[in-house]
Write an enzyme that holds these catalytic residues in place. Structure first.
Site, PDB file in Angstrom:
ATOM      1  CD  GLU A   1      -2.843   1.147   2.399  1.00 24.54           C
ATOM      2  OE1 GLU A   1      -3.090   2.230   2.966  1.00 24.54           O
ATOM      3  OE2 GLU A   1      -3.314   0.054   2.764  1.00 24.54           O
TER       4      GLU A   1
ATOM      5  CB  CYS B   1      -1.807   6.590   1.789  1.00 24.74           C
ATOM      6  SG  CYS B   1      -0.224   6.168   2.543  1.00 24.74           S
TER       7      CYS B   1
END
Length: 481
Positions: free
Chosen positions: A250, A285
Site C-alpha cells: 500500500e 495516503c
C-alpha cells in the site's frame, strides 16, 4: 523521566522474550520536541537474522495448529487488548501527534480487526468443492514467515491489518514498525503475543534500510507486507524479486475529489470534505490531495471550505479542544513548509486559516495551520506531488470529461471521490476513474474492516479482498481424487 517510559521502550521481541540492547534512539513527541516519549532499539543484522530463524522454526508447529484454536486465541487476545486501550491512547497521541479522538478510534479499530478476522477465518478456511466429474477441492495452507513493515502516519491500524490475518492464516511474523512511533504498536502487540506460542509474533526496530534489506533478501521470508512510500516500495520489489517473495504494498496516493455543478455542498458536506483533507493533519495516503470543482461552483466551495478551515483548532492532540494535531516529524514538517514557500513563490494564492490553541508554545512542536491553494494549474508542483500535510490545491473545471482527465493525470491511483446528487452519474464516473476505490459524496475509509481494495498504478500491489486480507497470507492449492 525514564521511569515513565513504556516497558517495551528500547527493546525488541524474539521468541516470546523482550530483549534490551545498548544502541537506541529517542522517540520524540511531535507536539513538544523537547519531550522524549521513549526509546527504540536499533537492531543489528545479527539480531534480525536471529529473529527470522526463530520465526521460521515456530512456523513448523504454528502452521499445523487447529483453525478453531487460532480463532479462540485471537478472540481472547482481543478481549484483553480492549481493556488497555484507554490507558494507551495518550501514549499514541504523544508519539504520533494524532488527536485524542483519532488515536482512540485507531486503537479500537485494532480490536475490531482481531475479532473480525477471527470470525471470518472459520468459514474462509473451509475447503471449497468444485463442480464437475472429478472431485476437486480448493484448500488453503500457510505460506511461511511474513515480514510486516509499517509506516509512522497510521501505524496501529496499518500494522494490525497485516499482522492479524497473517498469523490467523498460520504464518509467523516479523514486524518492523517505523522508528518515529513504534511504542504503542509494541505495547499492544505485547498483549497479543502473550496469547500465542513464542516465535509467532516477533518485533525488530531500527534502520529501515538495514532491516528491510535483510527481510526482503532472506529466502525464509515468503511474504512481505509493506505500507509506505512508492519509492521504498519499488526498492523492496527489486530486492524481493530474487526470492520471488509474495509482496503486498500500500503505497502513495494523490487522491482527487471531483465536485460537480449539482453537488449539495451544505455544511455537512463541507465538513466531510474537510475531514477527507485534514484527517491526521493530511498525513494519510488516502486523504484528498486535489479538489476539482465545476467552474460554476468554484468560488462558493473555496469560500465555504475556507470558513470551515477557520474553525480548525491546531495544537497538542492531548488537549480535548484540539481538532488537528502537529505533523509527525521534522522531515515531513520541513517538506510541507518548503512546498508551501515554493508554491507562494510561483505566484499561487495560499489561504491559511485555523486557530492556534497555544500561540506561546507554537514553535515547540511541528504545528502547521491548514492552507488552501488557488491560482494554480494541473502542472503546479503542489498538484502533482503527494503533499502529506494540511495543504490542499483547488482547481476549476468546465466539463465532466475534463474533470476525469485531470483526476486520472497522476502516477497514483489509490482513492477518489465524486460529489454529485446524481448517483447514476457518480457510478459512471467511478468506472472511468483510475482508483482502487471511489466514494460518493464523501472521502473516507470503509466502515467494514473486512474490505480492502488495493490502489492502482503506483499506489499499490495487491488484490481485492473481502476477507480481512486472509487470502493474501495463504496459498490455495487443489486436491483431487
Amino acid at each position: 523521566m525514564i521511569s515513565t517510559y513504556p516497558v517495551v521502550s528500547g527493546r525488541y521481541l524474539v521468541n516470546g522474550e523482550w530483549k534490551e540492547i545498548k544502541e537506541t534512539a529517542d522517540v520524540i513527541n511531535p507536539a513538544n520536541t523537547s519531550e522524549v516519549v521513549g526509546q527504540v532499539a536499533i537492531c543489528t543484522e545479527d539480531i534480525v537474522n536471529e529473529v527470522i530463524e526463530v520465526a521460521d522454526k515456530a512456523y513448523e508447529t504454528w502452521s499445523r495448529s487447529d483453525i478453531g484454536e487460532r480463532a479462540a486465541l485471537m478472540n481472547t487476545a482481543a478481549e484483553e487488548l480492549a481493556t488497555i486501550i484507554e490507558e494507551n491512547v495518550t501514549l499514541f497521541v504523544r508519539e504520533n501527534g494524532k488527536t485524542l479522538v483519532e488515536a482512540k478510534k485507531d486503537l479500537l479499530r485494532c480490536v475490531e480487526v482481531m475479532k473480525g478476522c477471527a470470525a471470518e477465518l472459520l468459514n474462509w478456511w473451509k475447503p471449497e468443492v468444485l463442480p464437475g466429474n472429478q472431485k476437486v477441492q480448493v484448500r488453503r495452507r500457510a505460506r511461511g514467515v511474513t515480514a510486516v513493515i509499517t509506516p509512522w502516519n497510521s501505524p496501529m491500524i496499518l500494522t494490525f491489518k497485516r499482522v492479524i490475518p497473517a498469523i490467523l492464516a498460520g504464518n509467523t511474523v516479523v514486524v518492523k514498525p517505523a522508528t518515529n512511533c513504534p511504542l504503542t504498536i509494541m505495547t499492544c502487540l505485547k498483549v497479543v503475543a502473550e496469547h500465542f506460542p513464542p516465535g509467532v509474533i516477533n518485533i525488530v526496530t531500527g534502520s529501515g534500510k538495514v532491516i528491510g534489506d535483510i527481510l526482503c533478501s532472506d529466502s525464509r521470508v515468503r511474504t512481505v507486507a509493506f505500507v509506505g512510500s512508492t519509492e521504498t516500495g519499488k526498492d523492496i520489489m527489486k530486492k524481493s524479486a530474487g526470492n520471488l517473495q509474495k509482496v503486498y504494498m500500500e503505497l502513495g496516493g494523490n487522491d482527487p475529489a471531483i465536485i460537480l455543478d449539482d453537488a449539495n455542498m451544505d455544511e455537512a458536506a463541507i465538513n466531510r470534505l474537510k475531514m477527507g483533507i485534514l484527517r491526521a493533519a493530511g498525513q494519510v495516503c488516502s486523504a484528498i490531495k486535489r479538489v476539482y470543482v465545476h467552474e460554476s461552483r468554484y468560488e462558493e466551495v473555496v469560500k465555504k471550505l475556507t470558513k470551515e478551515f477557520e474553525r480548525v483548532v491546531v495544537g497538542d492532540g492531548i488537549q480535548p479542544a484540539v481538532t488537528m494535531g502537529p505533523l509527525n516529524n521534522k522531515a515531513q514538517f520541513d517538506y510541507v513548509n518548503e512546498l508551501i514557500k515554493r508554491t507562494v513563490k510561483s505566484g499561487a494564492t495560499v489561504i491559511t486559516a485555523g486557530i492556534q490553541l497555544n500561540p506561546e508554545s507554537w514553535d515547540q512542536g511541528y504545528y502547521m495551520l491548514p492552507s488552501i491553494v488557488t491560482g494554480i494549474d494541473q502542472q503546479s508542483e503542489v498538484v502533482r506531488v503527494e503533499q502529506f500535510g494540511p495543504v490542499i490545491p483547488i482547481l476549476p473545471f468546465s466539463d465532466v470529461d475534463e474533470a476525469v482527465k485531470l483526476a486520472n493525470d497522476s502516477e497514483f491511483g489509490l482513492r477518489a471521490s465524486v460529489w454529485t446528487e446524481n448517483e447514476e452519474l457518480a457510478i459512471e464516473l467511478a468506472d472511468r476513474l483510475e482508483a482502487g476505490a471511489v466514494f460518493h459524496n464523501n472521502h473516507t475509509v470503509f466502515g467494514d474492516l473486512a474490505l480492502d481494495f488495493p490502489g492502482l498504478k503506483e499506489s499499490g500491489v495487491s488484490r481485492e479482498t473481502r476477507h480481512c486480507g486472509l487470502e493474501f497470507y495463504a496459498d490455495s492449492y487443489g486436491f483431487a481424487d
